[in-house]
Scaffold this motif. Structure first.
Motif, mmCIF file in Angstrom:
data_model
loop_
_atom_site.group_PDB
_atom_site.id
_atom_site.type_symbol
_atom_site.label_atom_id
_atom_site.label_comp_id
_atom_site.label_asym_id
_atom_site.label_seq_id
_atom_site.Cartn_x
_atom_site.Cartn_y
_atom_site.Cartn_z
ATOM 1 N N TYR A 52 0.824 -1.206 0.000
ATOM 2 C CA TYR A 52 0.000 0.000 0.000
ATOM 3 C C TYR A 52 0.863 1.264 0.000
ATOM 4 N N LYS A 53 1.953 1.250 0.774
ATOM 5 C CA LYS A 53 2.826 2.427 0.833
ATOM 6 C C LYS A 53 3.437 2.713 -0.540
ATOM 7 N N LYS A 54 3.767 1.652 -1.273
ATOM 8 C CA LYS A 54 4.288 1.835 -2.637
ATOM 9 C C LYS A 54 3.212 2.430 -3.540
ATOM 10 N N PHE A 55 2.001 1.917 -3.376
ATOM 11 C CA PHE A 55 0.866 2.410 -4.158
ATOM 12 C C PHE A 55 0.620 3.888 -3.855
ATOM 13 N N GLU A 56 0.699 4.255 -2.580
ATOM 14 C CA GLU A 56 0.469 5.636 -2.140
ATOM 15 C C GLU A 56 1.530 6.580 -2.711
ATOM 16 N N LYS A 57 2.770 6.130 -2.719
ATOM 17 C CA LYS A 57 3.857 6.954 -3.272
ATOM 18 C C LYS A 57 3.664 7.195 -4.760
ATOM 19 N N GLU A 58 3.212 6.154 -5.459
ATOM 20 C CA GLU A 58 2.979 6.287 -6.899
ATOM 21 C C GLU A 58 1.886 7.320 -7.175
ATOM 22 N N LEU A 59 0.861 7.326 -6.338
ATOM 23 C CA LEU A 59 -0.216 8.298 -6.505
ATOM 24 C C LEU A 59 0.288 9.726 -6.277
ATOM 25 N N GLU A 60 1.128 9.893 -5.256
ATOM 26 C CA GLU A 60 1.667 11.218 -4.942
ATOM 27 C C GLU A 60 2.565 11.728 -6.064
ATOM 28 N N LYS A 61 3.356 10.819 -6.637
ATOM 29 C CA LYS A 61 4.269 11.214 -7.715
ATOM 30 C C LYS A 61 3.519 11.678 -8.948
ATOM 31 N N ASN A 62 2.339 11.111 -9.144
ATOM 32 C CA ASN A 62 1.587 11.379 -10.374
ATOM 33 C C ASN A 62 0.352 12.253 -10.140
ATOM 34 N N LYS A 63 0.414 13.109 -9.124
ATOM 35 C CA LYS A 63 -0.717 13.984 -8.820
ATOM 36 C C LYS A 63 -1.008 14.959 -9.960
ATOM 37 N N GLU A 64 0.027 15.297 -10.704
ATOM 38 C CA GLU A 64 -0.135 16.271 -11.775
ATOM 39 C C GLU A 64 -0.893 15.704 -12.967
ATOM 40 N N LYS A 65 -0.933 14.380 -13.045
ATOM 41 C CA LYS A 65 -1.656 13.761 -14.156
ATOM 42 C C LYS A 65 -3.157 13.899 -13.946
ATOM 43 N N SER A 66 -3.886 14.085 -15.004
ATOM 44 C CA SER A 66 -5.329 14.326 -14.907
ATOM 45 C C SER A 66 -6.109 13.060 -14.558
ATOM 46 N N ASN A 67 -5.698 11.926 -15.092
ATOM 47 C CA ASN A 67 -6.442 10.693 -14.865
ATOM 48 C C ASN A 67 -5.806 9.896 -13.744
ATOM 49 N N VAL A 68 -6.338 10.052 -12.534
ATOM 50 C CA VAL A 68 -5.761 9.388 -11.365
ATOM 51 C C VAL A 68 -5.978 7.876 -11.423
ATOM 52 N N GLU A 69 -7.129 7.442 -11.949
ATOM 53 C CA GLU A 69 -7.435 6.013 -12.018
ATOM 54 C C GLU A 69 -6.435 5.292 -12.911
ATOM 55 N N GLU A 70 -6.033 5.937 -13.984
ATOM 56 C CA GLU A 70 -5.060 5.323 -14.887
ATOM 57 C C GLU A 70 -3.723 5.146 -14.202
ATOM 58 N N VAL A 71 -3.356 6.126 -13.400
ATOM 59 C CA VAL A 71 -2.106 6.051 -12.640
ATOM 60 C C VAL A 71 -2.150 4.898 -11.644
ATOM 61 N N ALA A 72 -3.294 4.750 -10.954
ATOM 62 C CA ALA A 72 -3.447 3.677 -9.959
ATOM 63 C C ALA A 72 -3.312 2.312 -10.610
ATOM 64 N N GLN A 73 -3.863 2.156 -11.814
ATOM 65 C CA GLN A 73 -3.767 0.881 -12.529
ATOM 66 C C GLN A 73 -2.331 0.605 -12.952
ATOM 67 N N ASP A 74 -1.650 1.634 -13.421
ATOM 68 C CA ASP A 74 -0.256 1.451 -13.837
ATOM 69 C C ASP A 74 0.622 1.048 -12.667
ATOM 70 N N SER A 75 0.392 1.679 -11.528
ATOM 71 C CA SER A 75 1.209 1.370 -10.351
ATOM 72 C C SER A 75 0.925 -0.029 -9.837
ATOM 73 N N SER A 76 -0.335 -0.454 -9.947
ATOM 74 C CA SER A 76 -0.711 -1.798 -9.490
ATOM 75 C C SER A 76 -0.076 -2.860 -10.373
ATOM 76 N N LYS A 77 -0.057 -2.620 -11.673
ATOM 77 C CA LYS A 77 0.519 -3.590 -12.602
ATOM 78 C C LYS A 77 2.027 -3.719 -12.410
ATOM 79 N N SER A 78 2.643 -2.629 -11.958
ATOM 80 C CA SER A 78 4.097 -2.647 -11.793
ATOM 81 C C SER A 78 4.538 -3.258 -10.469
ATOM 82 N N GLU A 79 3.563 -3.666 -9.640
ATOM 83 C CA GLU A 79 3.893 -4.268 -8.347
ATOM 84 C C GLU A 79 4.643 -5.590 -8.543
ATOM 85 N N ILE A 80 5.720 -5.763 -7.817
ATOM 86 C CA ILE A 80 6.481 -7.024 -7.850
ATOM 87 C C ILE A 80 6.449 -7.653 -6.472
ATOM 88 N N ILE A 81 6.038 -8.935 -6.426
ATOM 89 C CA ILE A 81 5.942 -9.639 -5.142
ATOM 90 C C ILE A 81 7.331 -10.032 -4.648
#
Length: 204
Positions: free
Chosen positions: A122-151
């Motif tokens: 979640y903390k990684k997800f939160e950081k990705e959202l903060e980094k991309n606040k300037e982008k207009s489509n927040v949902e798209e950013v959330a999906q990109d960050s989720s896909k980039s998650e590595i277990i």
């Protein structure tokens, strides 16, 4: 004439046998009964949330009623679904935290590793959202960050099966931001409990 009588007798006997003992029909009925009863065995992995809640309630008041008995399957179900608000209510989760305080050995380690993994995710997800606040489509950013998650490989070593981990990642990707934060809050509470020294024995 004798041979014709014998033929007639054979034909009559076959007809009588078929009418009295319809093998095909009885076999189909037996198959139907087997197929109906089979799912009951397959459903053992799926538990009624109320049953799990009753298990924890019996544990909490075990000294008064002497009804509670340790059940490994129920404990595994609770630990596997404790981040699901639909299956584990707030009240049940509070009792579960008390229960988990007594976890021992490998069960405690697995639960702690899983909680730390969820909190870190979640903390990684939160950081990705903060980094991309300037982008207009927040949902798209959330999906990109989720896909980039590595277990992390360390989390796989904790004892979780690969299939379970993949299912969990799919579920995580489907959650909205609010539900992801809910999971994070529960994970933090689990970590707080499990990082302390265990209290009374619950399981090993």
């Amino acid at each position: 004439m004798g041979s014709n009588k014998n033929r007639k007798k054979k034909r009559i006997s076959k007809h009588v046998i078929k009418s009295k003992n319809p093998d095909k029909n009885s076999t189909e009925e037996e198959k139907k009964e087997f197929l109906v009863s089979k799912p009951e065995k397959l459903s053992k992995k799926h538990k009624d949330p109320d049953e799990a809640k009753a298990y924890l309630s019996a544990w909490k008041y075990r000294e008064q009623n002497d009804v509670w008995k340790f059940n490994k399957n129920t404990q595994s179900w609770l630990l596997r679904h404790m981040y699901s608000v639909e299956k584990i209510s707030k009240v049940t989760f509070v009792i579960l935290l008390e229960y988990m305080d007594g976890l021992q050995g490998l069960s405690r380690k697995r639960a702690l590793d899983d909680a730390q993994h969820r909190a870190l995710r979640y903390k990684k997800f939160e950081k990705e959202l903060e980094k991309n606040k300037e982008k207009s489509n927040v949902e798209e950013v959330a999906q990109d960050s989720s896909k980039s998650e590595i277990i992390s490989k360390n989390n796989l070593k904790s004892g979780k099966m690969l299939d379970d981990t993949e299912d969990d990642e799919k579920h995580w990707n489907q959650l909205n931001e609010h539900d992801k934060r809910k999971e994070y809050k529960r994970a933090r509470k689990v970590i707080e409990i499990l990082q302390k020294e265990p209290s009374a024995l619950t399981s090993s």
